[in-house]
Design an enzyme around this catalytic site. Sequence first.
Site, PDB file in Angstrom:
ATOM      1  N   CYS A 156      19.763 -14.708  58.307  1.00 52.27           N
ATOM      2  CA  CYS A 156      20.698 -15.688  57.455  1.00 52.27           C
ATOM      3  C   CYS A 156      20.887 -15.318  56.108  1.00 52.27           C
ATOM      4  O   CYS A 156      21.941 -15.044  55.589  1.00 52.27           O
ATOM      5  CB  CYS A 156      20.674 -17.356  57.825  1.00 52.27           C
ATOM      6  SG  CYS A 156      20.637 -17.736  59.555  1.00 52.27           S
ATOM      7  N   CYS A 164      15.794 -10.847  64.654  1.00 51.51           N
ATOM      8  CA  CYS A 164      15.684 -12.289  63.719  1.00 51.51           C
ATOM      9  C   CYS A 164      14.121 -12.420  63.629  1.00 51.51           C
ATOM     10  O   CYS A 164      13.623 -13.016  62.725  1.00 51.51           O
ATOM     11  CB  CYS A 164      16.286 -13.524  64.702  1.00 51.51           C
ATOM     12  SG  CYS A 164      18.239 -13.357  64.193  1.00 51.51           S
ATOM     13  N   CYS A 206      16.756 -18.333  59.060  1.00 55.61           N
ATOM     14  CA  CYS A 206      15.913 -17.235  59.278  1.00 55.61           C
ATOM     15  C   CYS A 206      16.185 -16.045  58.397  1.00 55.61           C
ATOM     16  O   CYS A 206      17.268 -16.207  57.566  1.00 55.61           O
ATOM     17  CB  CYS A 206      15.815 -16.752  60.902  1.00 55.61           C
ATOM     18  SG  CYS A 206      17.713 -16.120  60.940  1.00 55.61           S
ATOM     19  N   ASP A 231      14.433 -13.811  72.862  1.00 56.46           N
ATOM     20  CA  ASP A 231      14.869 -13.655  71.486  1.00 56.46           C
ATOM     21  C   ASP A 231      14.628 -15.022  70.680  1.00 56.46           C
ATOM     22  O   ASP A 231      13.993 -14.863  69.573  1.00 56.46           O
ATOM     23  CB  ASP A 231      16.485 -13.091  71.255  1.00 56.46           C
ATOM     24  CG  ASP A 231      16.713 -13.039  69.783  1.00 56.46           C
ATOM     25  OD1 ASP A 231      16.177 -12.144  69.095  1.00 56.46           O
ATOM     26  OD2 ASP A 231      17.486 -13.981  69.424  1.00 56.46           O
ATOM     27  N   THR A 245     -16.347 -16.632  28.851  1.00 54.97           N
ATOM     28  CA  THR A 245     -16.305 -17.947  27.896  1.00 54.97           C
ATOM     29  C   THR A 245     -14.948 -18.588  28.581  1.00 54.97           C
ATOM     30  O   THR A 245     -13.862 -18.221  28.627  1.00 54.97           O
ATOM     31  CB  THR A 245     -15.976 -17.882  26.650  1.00 54.97           C
ATOM     32  OG1 THR A 245     -17.075 -17.123  26.061  1.00 54.97           O
ATOM     33  CG2 THR A 245     -15.959 -19.381  25.847  1.00 54.97           C
ATOM     34  N   CYS A 278      18.104  -8.142  69.053  1.00 56.17           N
ATOM     35  CA  CYS A 278      18.118  -8.775  67.876  1.00 56.17           C
ATOM     36  C   CYS A 278      16.881  -8.952  66.981  1.00 56.17           C
ATOM     37  O   CYS A 278      15.912  -9.428  67.644  1.00 56.17           O
ATOM     38  CB  CYS A 278      18.828 -10.260  67.946  1.00 56.17           C
ATOM     39  SG  CYS A 278      18.874 -11.236  66.542  1.00 56.17           S
ATOM     40  N   ASP A 294     -13.797 -12.979  32.982  1.00 61.05           N
ATOM     41  CA  ASP A 294     -14.072 -13.330  31.739  1.00 61.05           C
ATOM     42  C   ASP A 294     -15.130 -14.174  31.524  1.00 61.05           C
ATOM     43  O   ASP A 294     -15.324 -14.936  32.777  1.00 61.05           O
ATOM     44  CB  ASP A 294     -12.831 -13.932  30.979  1.00 61.05           C
ATOM     45  CG  ASP A 294     -13.197 -14.278  29.790  1.00 61.05           C
ATOM     46  OD1 ASP A 294     -13.722 -13.813  28.854  1.00 61.05           O
ATOM     47  OD2 ASP A 294     -13.051 -15.721  29.295  1.00 61.05           O
TER      48      ASP A 294
END
Length: 731
Positions: free
Chosen positions: A19, A382, A16, A704, A426, A380, A424
């Site tokens: 980490c 995470c 994650c 969590d 061409t 947390c 563009d």
Amino acid sequence: MATQTRCGWTVTGMDCGSCAGKVRGAVERLPGVSGVEVTLIAERLRLTLDEALTPRAEIEAAIRALGFGIAPEGTPPERRKGFVLPGALPEPAPDPEPQDMPPPASLPWHRTAKGRLLLVTGGLLAGAWGVKLTAAAALAEAAFVLACLIGLLPVARRAWAALRRGMPFTIEALMTLAAGGALVLGAAEEAAFVLFLFAVGEVLEGLAAQRARSGIRALARLAPETARLEVGGALREVRAAALRAGQVVLVRAGDRVPADGIIVEGTSGLDESPVTGESVPRTRGPGDEVLAGTINTEAALRVRVSRPASDSAIARIVRLVEEAESARAPTERFIDRFSRWYMPSIVGVAALVAILPPLVLGLPWPDWSYRALALLLIGCPCALVISVPAAIASALAAGARRGLLLKGGAVVEVAAATTRVAFDKTGTLTCGRPNVTAIVALNGDEDTVLALAAAVEIGAAHPLARAIRDEAARRRLTLPPVQGARVLPGIGAEAGIDGALVRVTAPRSAAEAGALDQEALHHAARLEKDGQTVVALYRGAEGLGLIALRDEPRPDAAAALAQLRAMGIATVMLTGDTPRTAAAIAGPLGADWQAGMLPADKRDAIRDMGAGVMMVGDGINDAPALKQAAVGVAMGSGTDVALETADAAILRDRVTDVPAMVRLARAAMANIRQNVAIALGLKAVFLVTSIAGITGLWMAVLADTGATVLVTLNALRLLRFDPERDTSPPA
């Protein structure tokens, strides 16, 4: 004088965003370290190191202390058997294996460190529950305490390692505080269950992250591992990675092409879908380029290798996608900054929840301490931290599989906000090569006029000359013999045919030579008004015919621009061609146009358009405009300069891939918004319920972990998103 070296490692176990943050934090504080790059999906750590201040071994020790595996970048995952000759099979002497070899990508979950932690905590918890059912309460309580302490030990060790590296606010630290506090409060059973749920979440995060990586790894596996190399008239099976430019390989029907190269013998259909996503096989023959990973569907081919495996189209795609992770989206950088003060704030709020109610209101200390511990777990970040990189990685992998390369999260975010696309002409909106569109015979028939013109242009290299010769070849015309064929710079070409001088020039030059009357000139003017280039064929003062040519729009150009308009995106064509030709091409496509533009003019036009402009081009002259645009997109057939300058690339040369790229970017941003809403929404709900005492420790850690897994799984849905078919983001 200090010597700085760019170093790289493979780091395993990062599941994650937090980490990756821990890995970054562990090394960027060390002396002599700078330029730290950590990519989660590619599992890579790169940095600039002064080894006189910090040796490489200290970097590796710091990463191992946090519980991650590390090995020098490029280390093979398994022992290699040796080989007799460079590149030949079988391989001989084994390569030395590093002591801390990261596990192969296919390592089953139960053999990883987090998998073992899950099995140990689950077994201990089950054993403690068994004791509770069969023994006295005191013995059962001791069993839960033992299970909690054993399960907490590796978590606490990682928390301590992070703390020593100056990172006190990690999930391991919060888990250690929560489980340790629960033990003090006499909730050993709940603490053991919380540790088990934490281990379950770690494993699920690992599986989800592995799934995200598989999309990119699948690209690297497209090229075969071995090739049949011609050596002295015989075939030898060698490692594809050992092939060198100039070598010739045999590709049998049904095999994958082992390296980029040029066909020297044979004609066959090639399925290029593994590389470009183009589902219709294309017939290739001698002189045609083939790409590594494409599938030979019909007959054997002899292919001369043009580039080593490390520089093949597939290798470059994989590098672009992996390096794109380092170009983080602004949203991701904001969330990283947000999480840095968010975690300390949660710890501060938890401390206030534990202290203020008992002190001010006289409420029970154990009850509010317990609520504070639950608050630590639910706080947390995470899920929030991984919400952006998981979606970006999935979008990059999904795009790469379909020939859409975006160089990073920042490009994805800006592409999603596109309000105008400049093309563009061409080679981008048009095929890049003129075709004969009309032949007007003034003397004789069309085939005679075309055969004479092709004979005159026999030695010319101009695109118009090639188009005339190609049309004559398509009609299988026999060209008359010529003498003294030569190019007239700035005018045309001439050659002697049957004793007379025949010329191919612009109509104005033919009129000056008295070869075209007013009616022929009016006819030429009508053709030019339609955006066609007209050349005149004449012999002395005798007009023989007019040939009209035009670089036609790509077959899918009109559909692509219609799709962009339906998405609310304006389109404009920028070209150095004449206004008449620009109007003839852009008008039927429904695009605005600006003509007669030099490279600097295109750049200035892009700048004047303001923000939200995507520029699509393929040539060197497009490079300044590609760089100026918010997002520069290079067509895959374009020059290396355009591809290097651009922020994104389209490998299939299909204009409809431009709206597909915008759809993919918008889908990724919608996915990110969903992920942030899931992460923050669940946090908000359970923060309130934890403070109110409605949910306890185990529900907090479950929420969590659940938020992290939900966010990751939601991001993985982008791997299945098809930007060509899906007209709205995944809901």
